[in-house]
Design an enzyme around this catalytic site. Structure first.
Site, mmCIF file in Angstrom:
data_model
loop_
_atom_site.group_PDB
_atom_site.id
_atom_site.type_symbol
_atom_site.label_atom_id
_atom_site.label_comp_id
_atom_site.label_asym_id
_atom_site.label_seq_id
_atom_site.Cartn_x
_atom_site.Cartn_y
_atom_site.Cartn_z
ATOM 1 N N SER A 227 1.300 -1.163 0.123
ATOM 2 C CA SER A 227 0.035 0.129 0.165
ATOM 3 C C SER A 227 1.051 1.239 -0.083
ATOM 4 O O SER A 227 0.655 2.328 -0.474
ATOM 5 C CB SER A 227 -0.845 -0.062 0.696
ATOM 6 O OG SER A 227 -0.308 -0.479 2.791
ATOM 7 N N HIS A 257 -1.939 -9.199 2.114
ATOM 8 C CA HIS A 257 -2.200 -7.585 2.483
ATOM 9 C C HIS A 257 -3.349 -7.449 3.606
ATOM 10 O O HIS A 257 -3.507 -7.833 4.413
ATOM 11 C CB HIS A 257 -1.501 -6.930 1.872
ATOM 12 C CG HIS A 257 -1.119 -5.431 1.757
ATOM 13 N ND1 HIS A 257 -0.240 -5.296 3.226
ATOM 14 C CD2 HIS A 257 -1.141 -4.095 1.006
ATOM 15 C CE1 HIS A 257 0.261 -3.894 3.435
ATOM 16 N NE2 HIS A 257 -0.048 -3.508 1.983
ATOM 17 N N HIS A 304 5.963 -12.893 6.974
ATOM 18 C CA HIS A 304 6.017 -11.819 6.743
ATOM 19 C C HIS A 304 7.454 -11.227 6.137
ATOM 20 O O HIS A 304 7.814 -12.352 6.099
ATOM 21 C CB HIS A 304 6.432 -10.910 8.144
ATOM 22 C CG HIS A 304 5.942 -9.143 7.340
ATOM 23 N ND1 HIS A 304 6.874 -8.684 7.118
ATOM 24 C CD2 HIS A 304 5.228 -8.432 8.122
ATOM 25 C CE1 HIS A 304 6.277 -7.353 7.198
ATOM 26 N NE2 HIS A 304 4.994 -7.058 7.034
ATOM 27 N N ARG A 313 3.206 -4.738 16.661
ATOM 28 C CA ARG A 313 1.932 -4.119 16.719
ATOM 29 C C ARG A 313 0.988 -5.624 16.881
ATOM 30 O O ARG A 313 -0.167 -4.922 17.866
ATOM 31 C CB ARG A 313 1.187 -4.482 15.514
ATOM 32 C CG ARG A 313 2.053 -3.184 14.872
ATOM 33 C CD ARG A 313 1.972 -2.894 13.106
ATOM 34 N NE ARG A 313 2.314 -3.768 12.464
ATOM 35 C CZ ARG A 313 2.534 -4.111 11.382
ATOM 36 N NH1 ARG A 313 1.782 -3.271 10.358
ATOM 37 N NH2 ARG A 313 2.778 -4.918 10.693
ATOM 38 N N ASP A 359 -2.352 -8.565 11.727
ATOM 39 C CA ASP A 359 -3.500 -9.283 11.514
ATOM 40 C C ASP A 359 -4.383 -9.970 12.475
ATOM 41 O O ASP A 359 -5.880 -10.515 12.113
ATOM 42 C CB ASP A 359 -3.002 -9.587 9.839
ATOM 43 C CG ASP A 359 -3.404 -8.395 8.951
ATOM 44 O OD1 ASP A 359 -4.449 -6.877 8.751
ATOM 45 O OD2 ASP A 359 -2.878 -8.244 7.891
#
Ligand code: NMX
Ligand code: MLT
Length: 427
Positions: A227, A257, A304, A313, A359
């Site tokens: 992105s 993504h 990843h 995160r 995620d």
């Protein structure tokens, strides 16, 4: 900054910063350093730092809402754009400027309404951003004839307007698709993330805190992710910030993504249904993971391209879960998956990072507060990602970065090069 970079390149511009192997060219350019992004930097072991600050440092140092304990995303935007920590006043100022700039013209809502309600929320979102492009100051000033030195100025205005307007658009799509089109008007007294939560219909203080944390940690992940890179690439053609951001968000909508956040919850819901339990054991989870891999599918939320450890995160969200909902069965399942999955992925021998990414956790926290509509989750990611990619776009124009145009090759050329019949590198 521009003068400093000019000097730096004058003195050191010919220094080599790496070597490229043939395999890297075929394998997603992994490990090739080829971009400058000032807003954040990713370390494979440690995770993301925004202008040098880790997530726990941001949680400590960025201004918070009254009675809140999570950072206000306004502060992160200021930090990424300016390069310095904001004061409380800077953050309040940004909140009020975004409130003032948040008007969304009617034709944008009419454009959303022209789509079938069944349209995926990310498609509705990107279509709405494209409809909003009519408001681009950059496009208008370019058409009128603008000096190169001024590009940053309308790019900054577009970035500010777009960020201010996105929560209204996203909330409109949420209420349209899932709440019978019963829309909620903005509350001009709330902060950016608080108002977003309010317009989606969530007033719980803990949910508002979650939105502030969510909008902060998803905002940026250096420049090479799909992105950010797409926004930067499209912007390099001097496409305005609306066009550039919309392009980037089409990339975020891919399942490898940002769409992975919906895939994670969908996968857990399907597992619970198949196993007929709300609280699968670690052994049951392990068997389900193996079955997923046998079907040739990825385990969503794991792996990843750059990170080689648990994503900080993910950890920040786990901490939030421990504080606000330690007994929630879905959140506990996410934690059991965290124990069950990495050894299985490691045992395959080919996966470079068996650990969870951002995620893997986000959906379970949202479900806890009643936001079960997982197809919407990537829109939340997109609203947050605007902060990073648009701050970067302002710098791209301020630093007069040129159009991006790497060299590509054909396999026929590679074969000729291997036989010593041709050169593979250009000028
Ligand atoms: N489950 C199963 N297989 C995987 C996984 C996974 N979670 N992660 C990597 N692999 C496979 C990958 O498909 C590849 O297989 P093959 O050689 O057969 O083509 C092999 O392992 C090597 O891949 P890596 O070099 O480890 O990973 P790569 O850098 O190519 O891809 C991701 C990174 C993130 C695309 C990959 O790990 C993945 O597909 N993960 C699941 C989707 C996901 O969670 N995406 C979200 C990323 C974060 N975000 O928000 O954007
Ligand atoms: C991101 O936040 O953009 C993802 O973790 C993907 C990446 O960094 O490649």
């Amino acid at each position: 900054m521009a003068a400093e970079i000019k000097e730096l390149l004058k003195e050191h511009g010919t220094k080599k910063i790496g070597e490229v192997q043939l395999a890297q060219v075929y394998q997603g350019m992994r490990g090739i350093t080829g971009l400058v992004t000032e807003t954040s930097l990713l370390d494979a072991q440690e995770g993301i730092r925004f202008r040098g600050y880790t997530i726990p440092e941001l949680q400590q140092k960025l201004p918070k809402a009254e009675n809140g304990s999570e950072p206000l995303p306004e502060g992160l935007f200021y930090l990424m754009l300016v390069g310095e920590l904001p004061s409380e006043d800077d953050v309040h100022h940004l909140t009020s400027v975004w409130q003032r700039r948040s008007h969304v013209p009617n034709h944008v809502f009419a454009t959303i309404e022209a789509l079938p309600v069944s349209t995926h929320p990310m498609t509705q979102f990107v279509v709405a951003v494209m409809a909003l492009q009519t408001e681009s100051l950059f496009a208008k000033r370019y058409a009128a004839g603008m000096n190169k030195k001024d590009y940053w100025d309308p790019a900054f205005d577009d970035a500010m307007d777009l960020i201010a307007r996105l929560p209204r658009i996203a909330a409109y799509i949420y209420r349209r698709k899932y709440k019978n089109g019963e829309h909620i008007q903005p509350n001009g007294l709330l902060d950016w993330a608080g108002n977003f939560a309010h317009m989606m219909g969530y007033g719980d203080e803990s949910f508002i805190e979650l939105m502030r944390l969510y909008m902060t940690i998803h905002a940026d992940h250096e420049g090479g992710n799909v992105s950010a890179h797409t926004t930067h690439l499209v912007g390099s053609a001097l496409s305005d910030p609306y066009l550039s951001y919309a392009a980037g968000m089409n990339g975020l909508a891919g399942p490898l993504h940002g769409l992975a956040n919906q895939e994670v919850i969908k996968w857990i819901f399907e597992m619970r249904e198949e196993l007929k339990t709300e609280a699968p054991s670690k052994e049951q989870i392990g068997n389900y993971v193996r079955a997923t891999l046998e079907k040739g599918k990825v385990v969503p939320g794991y792996g990843h391209a750059v990170l080689r450890k648990t994503d900080p995160r993910f950890t920040a969200q786990m901490e939030f879960g421990k504080k606000h909902m330690p007994d929630d069965p879905l959140v506990q399942t996410v934690w059991n998956i965290y124990e069950a999955v990495p050894p299985i992925l490691k045992s395959l021998g080919k996966i470079k990072n068996p650990w969870p990414n951002v995620d893997a956790h986000s959906g379970a926290l949202l479900v806890h507060f009643g936001m079960v509509e997982y197809e919407f989750y990537t829109v939340l990611f997109a609203v947050s990602r605007a902060l990073g990619v648009l701050a970067s776009l302002c710098w791209d124009r301020a630093l007069s970065f040129p159009i991006e145009r790497p060299k590509s090759i054909t396999t026929a050329l590679v074969k000729r090069w291997l036989k010593g019949e041709d050169e593979i590198w250009g000028d």
